[in-house]
Motif scaffolding. Sequence first.
Motif, PDB file in Angstrom:
ATOM      1  N   PHE A  56      14.296  23.207  -1.229  1.00 48.87           N
ATOM      2  CA  PHE A  56      14.399  23.467   0.116  1.00 48.87           C
ATOM      3  C   PHE A  56      12.944  23.360   0.841  1.00 48.87           C
ATOM      4  O   PHE A  56      12.917  23.306   2.099  1.00 48.87           O
ATOM      5  N   GLY A  61      14.352  22.455   4.640  1.00 49.27           N
ATOM      6  CA  GLY A  61      15.810  22.921   4.865  1.00 49.27           C
ATOM      7  C   GLY A  61      16.668  21.789   5.674  1.00 49.27           C
ATOM      8  O   GLY A  61      17.408  21.919   6.309  1.00 49.27           O
ATOM      9  N   LYS A  69      19.382  19.835  10.228  1.00 55.96           N
ATOM     10  CA  LYS A  69      19.306  21.190   9.353  1.00 55.96           C
ATOM     11  C   LYS A  69      20.758  21.222   8.418  1.00 55.96           C
ATOM     12  O   LYS A  69      21.645  21.060   9.042  1.00 55.96           O
TER      13      LYS A  69
END
Length: 70
Positions: A56, A61, A69
């Motif tokens: 992440f 992300g 995203k």
Amino acid sequence: MILYFFFFFLVGVGSGFYFNIIGKRLPNGEDIFEPERCENCEYEFKWYESIPLISFFKESGRCPKCRNKL
């Protein structure tokens, strides 16, 4: 004391990641052992791209292919 905190932190992150996958896939009738995919471009994540927190922060992300995203 620090080792206990670190151990429980890792167990919590790992179990949270796993329960998130179960909660997302079971209602849709999907297999919980298939690799994760990007919902936008259907890119199949490699095993090292699915490590919680590390991947992440590395990818911010976002999907490594389409940068959408997650």
